[in-house]
Design an enzyme around this catalytic site. Structure first.
Site, PDB file in Angstrom:
ATOM      1  N   GLY A 289       0.644  -0.595  -0.268  1.00  0.00           N
ATOM      2  CA  GLY A 289      -0.170  -0.087   0.075  1.00  0.00           C
ATOM      3  C   GLY A 289       0.806   1.025   0.110  1.00  0.00           C
TER       4      GLY A 289
ATOM      5  CB  ILE B  45     -12.282 -10.545  11.251  1.00  0.00           C
ATOM      6  CG1 ILE B  45     -12.393 -11.345  12.088  1.00  0.00           C
ATOM      7  CG2 ILE B  45     -14.037 -11.650   9.963  1.00  0.00           C
ATOM      8  CD1 ILE B  45     -13.891 -11.406  13.436  1.00  0.00           C
TER       9      ILE B  45
ATOM     10  CB  THR C 281      -5.032  -1.375   1.049  1.00  0.00           C
ATOM     11  OG1 THR C 281      -5.296  -0.753   2.112  1.00  0.00           O
ATOM     12  CG2 THR C 281      -5.312  -0.012   0.036  1.00  0.00           C
TER      13      THR C 281
ATOM     14  CG  MET D 101      -9.942  -2.934   9.917  1.00  0.00           C
ATOM     15  SD  MET D 101      -8.847  -3.656  10.020  1.00  0.00           S
ATOM     16  CE  MET D 101      -8.087  -4.281  11.267  1.00  0.00           C
TER      17      MET D 101
ATOM     18  CG  ASP E  72      -7.007   0.794   4.384  1.00  0.00           C
ATOM     19  OD1 ASP E  72      -8.496  -0.209   5.208  1.00  0.00           O
ATOM     20  OD2 ASP E  72      -6.166   0.665   4.750  1.00  0.00           O
TER      21      ASP E  72
ATOM     22  NE  ARG F  85     -25.832  -6.940  24.202  1.00  0.00           N
ATOM     23  CZ  ARG F  85     -26.067  -5.865  24.689  1.00  0.00           C
ATOM     24  NH1 ARG F  85     -26.368  -4.832  24.766  1.00  0.00           N
ATOM     25  NH2 ARG F  85     -27.089  -7.181  25.913  1.00  0.00           N
TER      26      ARG F  85
ATOM     27  N   GLY G  10       2.397   2.925   1.687  1.00  0.00           N
ATOM     28  CA  GLY G  10       4.086   3.318   2.701  1.00  0.00           C
ATOM     29  C   GLY G  10       4.811   2.070   1.895  1.00  0.00           C
TER      30      GLY G  10
HETATM   31  O1  F6P Z   1      -4.033  -0.963   5.775  1.00  0.00           O
HETATM   32  C1  F6P Z   1      -5.283  -1.866   6.324  1.00  0.00           C
HETATM   33  C2  F6P Z   1      -5.729  -2.084   7.719  1.00  0.00           C
HETATM   34  O2  F6P Z   1      -5.946  -2.861   7.754  1.00  0.00           O
HETATM   35  C3  F6P Z   1      -6.458  -0.310   7.952  1.00  0.00           C
HETATM   36  O3  F6P Z   1      -7.732  -0.588   8.135  1.00  0.00           O
HETATM   37  C4  F6P Z   1      -6.325  -0.581   9.717  1.00  0.00           C
HETATM   38  O4  F6P Z   1      -6.675   0.460   9.554  1.00  0.00           O
HETATM   39  C5  F6P Z   1      -5.346  -1.133  10.074  1.00  0.00           C
HETATM   40  O5  F6P Z   1      -4.312  -1.703   8.432  1.00  0.00           O
HETATM   41  C6  F6P Z   1      -4.552  -2.178  10.957  1.00  0.00           C
HETATM   42  O6  F6P Z   1      -3.301  -1.798  11.461  1.00  0.00           O
HETATM   43  P1  F6P Z   1      -2.903  -3.419  12.318  1.00  0.00           P
HETATM   44  O7  F6P Z   1      -3.218  -5.163  10.952  1.00  0.00           O
HETATM   45  O8  F6P Z   1      -1.036  -2.964  11.997  1.00  0.00           O
HETATM   46  O9  F6P Z   1      -3.384  -3.034  12.764  1.00  0.00           O
END
Ligand code: F6P
Length: 365
Positions: free
Chosen positions: A118, A290, A141, A185, A143, A283, A120
């Site tokens: 991704g 996951i 990614t 996420m 995201d 809730r 980085g």
């Molecule tokens: O960038 C992918 C991602 O799963 C994001 O959606 C989430 O915020 C982050 O990585 C979680 O990072 P880590 O696996 O370091 O907890």
């Protein structure tokens, strides 16, 4: 065929993501079957490149991995070789050790490095390209926040998982007349929440791009009640925040290039809603990792395979310093120089948000 290329290397960096193995398989098979390249894979992302820790990739070693999430090469989301933690005179200091990586590539006779990652990971890929390394990027990614491509692989699997979770929450929410929040996420982009929210028939979707007003959530819940709908499903992106507030940070990973980990907003909203709504139980569920695990969806298996094949074709065409991407239904490529810093967020005035609003989904604006 590109005459000078004999050996290529792959690495997977950043958080893992469904489809990584499918790309590794497609690259390896295409490289061997079509071009006769030798293929190796560095383990643990850039750390493996620094430590010269690699394995040969063969038709045998990539057999049986197409459907599997994760990465057979392992990954690391901490190791930026341009700002790398090393021990010097008994102290840990950050240094640019990218020359070590370049030397390792030379020593092993690697002509081209394919980097699957991704934002980085691809930033470092760009920086290696600037140092003269022949690099090809592949966009990964869940995201889906890279602007240079319409879709990153992994996103489809994540929304399939989130949608299934919403389907499951529906039946239990309905049985108890509960308000159910589901946190997904996506970091600072709301794509997973938006698309899973539409596919999973959410009543309210909360996105980082559209700060919410708690009272509007209550309004939506009450308006559903007047139609005899005594439960509500709220999808919350982990980067969502109230109009007058901040995102919720779950932890800081000190040695990560992107140290902020989001998480906890659904619990906060549940807590805040409980003060305003006394006649329903509330809730919250946090889907977390996951969304990144298990088998890869059919769509992502195909997209990852297309990306892997395209990456090797770019090598053959001498198109280094590029990332493969999808525009419309066509695979193409984009310079790594244009990929970085070009993040893609949900447009609050865009078509998907409009579609959701038209069918009555609230964004609690
Ligand atoms: O960038 C992918 C991602 O799963 C994001 O959606 C989430 O915020 C982050 O990585 C979680 O990072 P880590 O696996 O370091 O907890």
């Amino acid at each position: 065929m590109s005459n000078e290329i004999k050996k290529i290397a792959l690495l997977t960096g950043g958080g893992d993501c469904p489809g990584l193995n499918a790309v590794i398989r497609a690259v390896t098979r295409t490289a061997i079957l079509q071009y006769g390249y030798e293929v190796i894979g560095y383990r643990f992302g850039y750390r493996g490149l620094y430590n010269n820790d690699y394995i040969p990739l063969t038709l045998d070693s990539v057999s049986g991995i197409l459907h599997r999430g994760g990465t057979i090469l392992y990954s690391s989301n901490k190791d930026n070789l341009f700002d790398y933690l090393v021990e010097e005179d008994g102290k840990m200091v950050k240094k640019d050790v990218s020359d070590v990586a370049v030397e390792n590539l030379k020593k092993e006779g690697v002509d081209v490095l394919i980097v699957i990652g991704g934002d980085g990971t691809l930033t470092s890929a760009r920086d290696f390209a600037r140092k003269g390394v022949k690099v090809i990027g592949v966009p990964k990614t869940i995201d889906n926040d890279l602007g240079a491509t319409d879709i990153t692989f992994g996103f489809n699997t994540a929304i399939e998982i989130a949608t299934e979770a919403l389907d499951r929450l529906h039946t239990t929410a309905e049985s108890h007349h509960r308000i159910m929040l589901c946190e997904v996420m996506g970091r600072n982009a709301g794509w997973i929440a938006l698309e899973a929210g539409i596919a999973g028939s959410a009543d309210v979707i909360l996105l980082p791009e559209m700060p919410y007003d708690l009272n509007k959530i209550v309004e939506k819940i009450r308006s559903r009640e007047t139609q005899g709908r005594l439960f509500s499903i709220i999808v919350v992106a982990e980067g969502a925040r109230p109009k007058d507030g901040e995102v919720v940070v779950s932890k800081i990973v000190e040695d990560s290039p992107d140290p902020i980990r989001l998480g906890g907003i659904a619990n906060k909203i549940a807590y805040d809603l409980e003060k305003l709504i006394k006649d329903h139980e509330i809730r919250s569920t946090v889907l977390g990792h996951i969304q990144r695990g298990g088998n890869t969806s059919t769509f992502d298996r195909i997209l990852s395979t297309r990306y892997g094949v395209a990456a090797v074709e770019l090598i053959n065409e001498d198109k280094f310093g590029n990332m493969v991407c999808l525009k419309g239904d066509k695979i193409s490529c984009e310079s790594l120089e244009n990929v970085i810093g070009n993040n893609k967020n949900v447009d609050p005035n865009g078509e998907l948000v409009r579609v959701a609003k038209e069918i009555g989904i609230s964004f609690a604006e």
